[in-house]
Structures are given as C-alpha cells and as structure tokens.
Design an enzyme around this catalytic site. Structure first.
Site, PDB file in Angstrom:
ATOM      1  N   THR A 194       1.419  -0.720  -0.102  1.00 48.79           N
ATOM      2  CA  THR A 194      -0.023   0.264   0.057  1.00 48.79           C
ATOM      3  C   THR A 194       0.681   1.585  -0.378  1.00 48.79           C
ATOM      4  OG1 THR A 194      -2.024   1.193   0.831  1.00 48.79           O
ATOM      5  CG2 THR A 194      -0.247  -0.097   2.643  1.00 48.79           C
ATOM      6  N   ARG A 195       0.016   2.532  -0.681  1.00 53.72           N
ATOM      7  CA  ARG A 195       0.773   3.579  -0.687  1.00 53.72           C
ATOM      8  C   ARG A 195      -0.386   4.240   0.113  1.00 53.72           C
ATOM      9  NH1 ARG A 195      -1.630   5.166  -5.675  1.00 53.72           N
ATOM     10  NH2 ARG A 195      -1.434   7.039  -5.722  1.00 53.72           N
ATOM     11  N   HIS A 199      -8.080   2.175   6.027  1.00 54.28           N
ATOM     12  CA  HIS A 199      -9.341   1.997   7.232  1.00 54.28           C
ATOM     13  C   HIS A 199      -9.453   1.291   7.013  1.00 54.28           C
ATOM     14  CE1 HIS A 199      -8.459   7.130   6.477  1.00 54.28           C
ATOM     15  NE2 HIS A 199      -8.299   6.770   4.987  1.00 54.28           N
ATOM     16  N   HIS A 202     -10.260  -1.441   4.522  1.00 49.30           N
ATOM     17  CA  HIS A 202      -8.740  -2.188   4.193  1.00 49.30           C
ATOM     18  C   HIS A 202      -8.860  -2.982   5.019  1.00 49.30           C
ATOM     19  CE1 HIS A 202      -8.639   2.250   1.992  1.00 49.30           C
ATOM     20  NE2 HIS A 202      -7.952   1.404   1.190  1.00 49.30           N
ATOM     21  N   GLY A 287      -4.916  -5.381  -6.217  1.00 49.00           N
ATOM     22  CA  GLY A 287      -6.102  -4.967  -6.460  1.00 49.00           C
ATOM     23  C   GLY A 287      -6.785  -4.624  -7.732  1.00 49.00           C
ATOM     24  N   ARG A 288      -8.175  -4.288  -7.655  1.00 50.52           N
ATOM     25  CA  ARG A 288      -8.558  -3.769  -8.543  1.00 50.52           C
ATOM     26  C   ARG A 288      -7.146  -1.758  -8.641  1.00 50.52           C
ATOM     27  NH1 ARG A 288     -11.730   0.485  -9.966  1.00 50.52           N
ATOM     28  NH2 ARG A 288     -12.900   0.733 -11.789  1.00 50.52           N
ATOM     29  N   HIS A 290      -4.485  -2.103  -9.272  1.00 53.09           N
ATOM     30  CA  HIS A 290      -2.657  -1.869  -9.066  1.00 53.09           C
ATOM     31  C   HIS A 290      -1.498  -1.192  -9.384  1.00 53.09           C
ATOM     32  CE1 HIS A 290      -0.120  -4.109  -5.747  1.00 53.09           C
ATOM     33  NE2 HIS A 290       0.713  -3.614  -6.927  1.00 53.09           N
ATOM     34  N   ARG A 433      14.148  43.472  -0.695  1.00 57.47           N
ATOM     35  CA  ARG A 433      15.944  44.043  -0.920  1.00 57.47           C
ATOM     36  C   ARG A 433      16.604  44.436  -0.370  1.00 57.47           C
ATOM     37  NH1 ARG A 433      16.305  44.492  -6.690  1.00 57.47           N
ATOM     38  NH2 ARG A 433      14.287  43.327  -7.380  1.00 57.47           N
ATOM     39  N   ARG A 447      15.534  40.131 -10.959  1.00 59.55           N
ATOM     40  CA  ARG A 447      13.942  40.965 -10.708  1.00 59.55           C
ATOM     41  C   ARG A 447      14.123  38.576 -10.161  1.00 59.55           C
ATOM     42  NH1 ARG A 447      11.515  45.587 -11.607  1.00 59.55           N
ATOM     43  NH2 ARG A 447      12.813  46.495 -13.444  1.00 59.55           N
ATOM     44  N   ALA A 474       7.024  41.728  -8.733  1.00 60.55           N
ATOM     45  CA  ALA A 474       7.198  40.698  -9.666  1.00 60.55           C
ATOM     46  C   ALA A 474       6.621  40.813 -10.417  1.00 60.55           C
ATOM     47  CB  ALA A 474       6.449  39.501  -9.107  1.00 60.55           C
TER      48      ALA A 474
HETATM   49  S1  PPS Z   1      11.082  42.855  -8.851  1.00 59.40           S
HETATM   50  O1  PPS Z   1      10.745  43.873  -9.369  1.00 59.40           O
HETATM   51  O2  PPS Z   1       9.670  42.432  -8.107  1.00 59.40           O
HETATM   52  O3  PPS Z   1      11.853  42.838  -8.183  1.00 59.40           O
HETATM   53  O4  PPS Z   1      11.501  44.707  -7.718  1.00 59.40           O
HETATM   54  P1  PPS Z   1      10.891  44.659  -5.982  1.00 59.40           P
HETATM   55  O5  PPS Z   1      11.981  43.546  -5.591  1.00 59.40           O
HETATM   56  O6  PPS Z   1       9.623  44.328  -5.555  1.00 59.40           O
HETATM   57  O7  PPS Z   1      11.944  46.138  -5.603  1.00 59.40           O
HETATM   58  C1  PPS Z   1      10.750  47.508  -5.982  1.00 59.40           C
HETATM   59  C2  PPS Z   1      11.223  48.483  -5.423  1.00 59.40           C
HETATM   60  O8  PPS Z   1      12.317  49.001  -6.062  1.00 59.40           O
HETATM   61  C3  PPS Z   1      12.393  50.069  -6.313  1.00 59.40           C
HETATM   62  N1  PPS Z   1      12.843  50.349  -7.052  1.00 59.40           N
HETATM   63  C4  PPS Z   1      12.439  49.719  -8.335  1.00 59.40           C
HETATM   64  N2  PPS Z   1      11.072  49.211  -8.869  1.00 59.40           N
HETATM   65  C5  PPS Z   1      11.501  49.181 -10.580  1.00 59.40           C
HETATM   66  N3  PPS Z   1      12.083  49.020 -11.358  1.00 59.40           N
HETATM   67  C6  PPS Z   1      13.071  49.815 -11.092  1.00 59.40           C
HETATM   68  N4  PPS Z   1      13.940  49.873 -11.623  1.00 59.40           N
HETATM   69  C7  PPS Z   1      13.465  50.197  -9.630  1.00 59.40           C
HETATM   70  N5  PPS Z   1      14.738  50.448  -8.942  1.00 59.40           N
HETATM   71  C8  PPS Z   1      14.521  50.988  -7.664  1.00 59.40           C
HETATM   72  C9  PPS Z   1      10.471  50.656  -5.792  1.00 59.40           C
HETATM   73  O9  PPS Z   1      10.756  51.294  -4.928  1.00 59.40           O
HETATM   74  C10 PPS Z   1      10.033  50.058  -5.578  1.00 59.40           C
HETATM   75  O10 PPS Z   1       9.223  49.576  -4.575  1.00 59.40           O
HETATM   76  P2  PPS Z   1       7.849  49.655  -4.846  1.00 59.40           P
HETATM   77  O11 PPS Z   1       7.420  49.217  -3.401  1.00 59.40           O
HETATM   78  O12 PPS Z   1       7.293  48.509  -5.054  1.00 59.40           O
HETATM   79  O13 PPS Z   1       7.097  50.662  -4.883  1.00 59.40           O
END
Ligand code: PPS
Length: 568
Positions: A194-195, A199, A202, A287-288, A290, A433, A447, A474
């Site tokens: 069994t993995r 219950h 079984h 089993g069914r 398996h 950062r 980034r 992001a």
């Molecule tokens: S990332 O792209 O997700 O890695 O950026 P992040 O770590 O959120 O950092 C963004 C904050 O760094 C400042 N900052 C810049 N942002 C965007 N582009 C450039 N070139 C840059 N240089 C500095 C900026 O204040 C961002 O802060 P937030 O809180 O987003 O305003």
C-alpha cells in the site's frame, strides 16, 4: 527442511571486514552521487529485494526487460533497474572501470564494475514498460525530465546499507523478515502492498484475505517513493501503527519497504510479487487498478482496472507467489458490517466515501464517520492536514511601484493579526531588498532571483502553518507561476493584482522615482522602461483608484474567507 520462502535469499553485501577495506579503495575511485530513486533501487539490489539481479541492468538485460519482461537469460523481470547518469559524468567513464556509488551526504554505499554504457531509447522504454510515451504518467515524466540521458550497467558490490533515521525498528531486509517468519513459525504469509492510509475497508479486506488463505498477514507499505501528491510516509506509518491494533493479536505484522514505485500497473504488480517473494511471503494481494498512475493526457485510464490481476495470473507460477485478488469491500448500513461488494444482501443500503470526498471532508474539517475509518487514523490525518482554515497560505500582491501594494499588505497584516491564530509575516518588496536581496539590481535575472527567494521563504512559512504576505512588483508572469507552484504544494496561493494604472502611479509618484525614471536617472523602471506582465487570472484584482486602503484590504479579507482560508 525449511520451506523455500524461509531460507535466506542472496545479498550483494561483502563481509564487514571486507567492507572496511573496500571503503578505502572505493574512496580513490570516480564516484557517482546517487539520486533518491537510485538509493531506493540500490538498497533493494543489495539486500536481495530485487533478487536475482546482481546489479544495475546491462544493455542486453535492459533491452530484453523492456521488450519481453525478461532478463537476457530468460528469467522473468518486468522493470528496468538502471543507473541513469548525466552526459558529463558519462564522458568520464570507460567500460571496464570501477566506480563508487555515494549517497547524498557522500557516504560510499557500493562499488559498481561498469560493464555497459549506452544511450537508451526513452520513448521505446516509455511505450513498452509504461504503456505510453505520455508525460502524464509519473514514471514517464521522470524518465524524460529527471532521469539522466545515459545508462550504466554492471554488477554491484555492497559496502553498506543506506542509513534511515526514521522508523528504524519497522524496516527489515528480506532476510530479516524471513528470519522473523521462521522464528514465529509463519509458513504462509500474505503481503499487502500500500501507499495510502488504511481505513476500515482495508482492514476488513486484508484480514479476510489472510483468513481465506489461512496465512498470517504482512502489511508491507512502500515508504521509498510513491505517487507525487501522496500523503507523506511519516503520517502513513503512524496511521498504520494505529490500525495494527485492530487485528487479532499475533496474526499480523508490519514492515516498511523502501521501494521507489513506478506506478506501472500490470508490470508493477508482477514486480511487487517478485519483491514480496524475496521478502519471504507466499501470497500477495492484488487489487483493482494495482499501482495505477491515474489518467493519461487524454483523461483516460492508462490501464484497465483488472490488467494487473490478469498479468499476475499469467505469470503467477514463475513469480512463485500466489495472488489473492482484492475484494472490493463496502459498508452495509443495516448490518453495520463490511461485505465484499458482490455479496451485499439484496436491497441493503451501501455506504461509501470516495478518496475525493475524504479529502474534502478533511480539508473542510467535516465529520468522518467511524464506520469509514478508525478514530486514531482520522486524528493522525487531521494532524497532518488540518482544515483549510487552519493551514498556512500565501497572499501574493503584484503591481507597479507606487500602486499601493505595501499599504494594502500592511493593512491586511494588521487585520489578520487582530484575528489571531496563525503567525503573519510580511515580505514587502522594499524590506526584502534590504534584508534578503541587497546585492540584487533590476535586470530580469535579478528580479527573478528576488521573486524566487521570496517564494522560497513564503513556501516555508506556508508549510509551517503561517500566513505569508508578499508585496513585490513581480513583473514576470512565468516567475509568478513558478512561485505559485512552489507554494501550492503546502497551502493556498492567493494572487492579488493591485491594478493601479501606470498613469495613476506616476501621478502619485510617492517616492519621486517615476520622475527619475523619466529623466533616465533610474534605468529598467517597471512600466516606464521595463515590462510588466498583467496577471491573467489572479484570485483577486483590486482597483485602487477612488477606493480607500481599508476597503481594499477588506476585499482581500473577504476573498480569503470565501476561499475557506479564514473563519471557523
Ligand atoms: S521586483 O521586480 O519584484 O524584483 O521589484 P521589487 O523587489 O518589488 O522592488 C521594487 C522596489 O524597488 C524600487 N525600485 C524599482 N522598482 C522598479 N524598477 C526599478 N528599476 C526600480 N529601482 C528601484 C521601487 O521603490 C520599488 O518599490 P515599490 O514598493 O514597489 O514602490
């Protein structure tokens, strides 16, 4: 005379004294660091679990196993046990050379005399062994995406067993199990593979199987590698221990098998039978479906539900172990008893809880009735997988600089802290950062690294039952998706797009950065001189224009409630 299943099976280990000498010799050799799957395979090769194999398959044996389920000499063996390596390592190895095989901490476990080195046809291996070259099959996915491109074959000299720190007393080599059966006078032993947690159904079926064939019962669960997404073996073993008390005293035992499953259905059943025979068992429950791998990429089953039983039956004499076909047990309400599905009294009410329904009830903290499972098993499962409202999760804000991510994230953090119950951590872009990514700039590579680090920390927090709130820009969709995947292994990932337009962010320009970006004094500025992939389907999109921070945070809060992540 002892019956054949009770005499020792050949192992590949040398004596303790020879092992000490060999270790010194092997330390001079080129060595390969084994993958987790190879360590499982090596353990069973060395301890006789894969008897009659004497090492990783040669090319001739491999071809024959793939095509005919037999070694080149005709012996039945359904699964290619191969040492897959990288092309870089292959370039360093000549046929005829001895190599050392090390575990992931560098401990030398074995020596291998390389007799064969070849590039396998993986598509053929997938088709023949797993039935289709389709990466929806976990072993085919492994073959194409994880396994090395080159295979080495050759006999093994075993130096020492892989070390296990967990459940030591529950792990037995084939010969240890044979000795145990000898000591207890167990001449007929039926094994249950069994993995999954056991219950009541079984417990009923295994006990019935043992009674039917007048044998003792060995619960023999796999703790090596199972199907991705399975319940971890630590939890399962605690569950099995709870079930053991339910069998009449001295009829049943449990031992853990460090096998790396392939989910190969019929071929896997034959392989499991051979492994259990090596462990001294005389009968094996099949089993069914398996060792079924689930659905293929067209949404259909890879194998028919009884293919495994059929193939096993065909080779039963050669395997040398008798199949006990699994009876599907169902609960009959009026009788307050389990019955084989084909023996249910007419007109009776049959109760059933499917795997999906069980997961739903666990997730939502709903009742799991005693007729279905044992209270101790349910308690263990709940301990590992608490209801969603008690699990960790991540809220991941994304949006332009100045969009309001940090402010909303802070407000949300305070609201969640007011509610209490789980620790809350804010991973704000600026804070990260400063503390975690201080050496990074704003190139795509940097980034991505920054976001992956945030994802790593958030995954750890989520895994440990906390709430992680992330608020970086992001900008890249693929990186956000990768972070989602990392986190969703452990808990929910709630992506919140703070959709403030670039014009509005620039108009606000709270840090004065947009002006610097326009003047070219800050390069690669998101939205001005650097891209931003707008999230296609975030869990929530926030419009911050004309809406105050408190209301935005409240919307996130409501979303979390709707997803069942907060509340009762
Ligand atoms: S990332 O792209 O997700 O890695 O950026 P992040 O770590 O959120 O950092 C963004 C904050 O760094 C400042 N900052 C810049 N942002 C965007 N582009 C450039 N070139 C840059 N240089 C500095 C900026 O204040 C961002 O802060 P937030 O809180 O987003 O305003």
């Amino acid at each position: 005379m002892q019956p054949a299943n009770l005499v020792p099976v050949p192992e590949l280990y040398v004596s303790y004294e020879s092992a000490q000498k060999l270790k010194v010799e092997a330390a001079q050799l080129t060595s390969w660091d084994l993958t987790p799957r190879q360590i499982c395979d090596l353990e069973l090769l060395m301890n006789g679990g894969f008897n009659p194999l004497k090492g990783f398959l040669s090319e001739a044996d491999y071809d024959s196993v793939v095509e005919k389920m037999r070694l080149a000499d005709g012996t039945l063996w359904p699964m290619p046990i191969t040492l897959d390596i990288s092309e870089d390592f292959a370039a360093k190895i000549e046929v005829g050379q001895d190599i050392a095989l090390r575990d992931q901490e560098g401990v030398i476990l074995a020596m291998m005399s390389v007799t064969d080195k070849w590039v396998p046809n993986k598509a053929r291996e997938a088709e023949k062994v797993f039935g289709a070259d389709d990466i929806a099959h976990p072993a085919v996915n492994y073959l194409h995406h994880k396994a090395g491109k080159v295979y080495l074959g050759g006999p093994i000299t075993g130096i020492q067993q892989p070390v296990h720190y967990d459940f030591k007393a529950r792990r037995d080599t084939p010969n240890e199990l044979r000795a145990y059966f000898r000591k207890l006078g167990w001449r007929r032993v039926v094994a249950f593979q069994t993995r999954n947690p056991l219950h009541r159904a079984h417990q009923e079926l295994t006990f019935r199987a043992a009674k039917e064939v007048e044998a003792n019962l060995l619960i023999h669960p796999v703790v090596g590698m199972t199907k991705p997404g399975d319940i971890d073996h630590f939890t399962r073993v605690r569950c099995y221990e709870a079930v053991l008390d339910q069998y009449p005293a001295s009829t049943t035992s449990m031992s853990l098998l460090n096998l790396a499953m392939r989910m190969a259905g019929p071929r896997e059943a034959v392989w499991h039978g051979l492994i259990r025979k090596n462990h001294g068992c005389t009968h094996f429950i099949v089993g069914r479906d398996h060792a079924g791998p689930g659905k293929n990429s067209a949404g259909e089953d890879f194998y028919g539900p009884y293919d495994a039983q059929d193939l096993f039956k065909q080779f039963q004499d050669e395997i040398g172990i008798e199949m006990v076909p699994f009876k599907h047990m169902v609960y009959v309400q009026e009788k307050a008893q389990y019955f084989p599905a084909d023996e249910v009294p007419e007109g009776a009410t049959v109760l059933n809880i499917s795997g999906t329904e069980l997961r739903r009830r666990l997730q939502e903290g709903l009742e799991i009735p005693e007729w279905f499972s044992f209270p101790d098993v349910v308690a263990e499962l709940r301990r590992t997988k608490p209801a969603r409202a008690k699990q960790g999760f991540t809220v991941f804000f994304t949006g332009f600089s100045g969009s309001g991510k940090s402010t909303i994230a802070n407000a949300l953090m305070v609201k969640l802290m007011e509610m209490g119950g789980r620790p809350v951590t804010l991973l704000d872009g600026d804070i990260v950062r400063k503390n975690l990514s201080s050496e990074l700039g704003f190139s795509k590579e940097h980034r991505d690294l920054n976001i992956r680090r945030i994802g790593f920390v958030a995954a750890e927090i989520t895994k440990n039952g906390g709430i992680a709130i992330c608020a970086p820009i992001a900008p890249y969709g693929t990186t956000r998706a990768a972070v989602r995947e990392d986190i969703e292994q452990f808990g929910a990932f709630v992506e919140v797009h703070v959709a403030t337009s670039i014009e509005e962010c620039e108009r606000r320009d709270r840090k004065g950065l947009y002006q610097l970006a326009r003047e070219g004094k800050i390069k690669e500025f998101t939205g001005i001189s650097d891209p931003y992939d707008v999230p296609e389907s975030p869990e929530l999109r926030l419009d911050t224009e004309n809406v105050d921070v408190d209301h935005c945070a409240h919307q996130v809060f409501l979303k979390l409630e709707q997803l069942g992540l907060i509340g009762a």
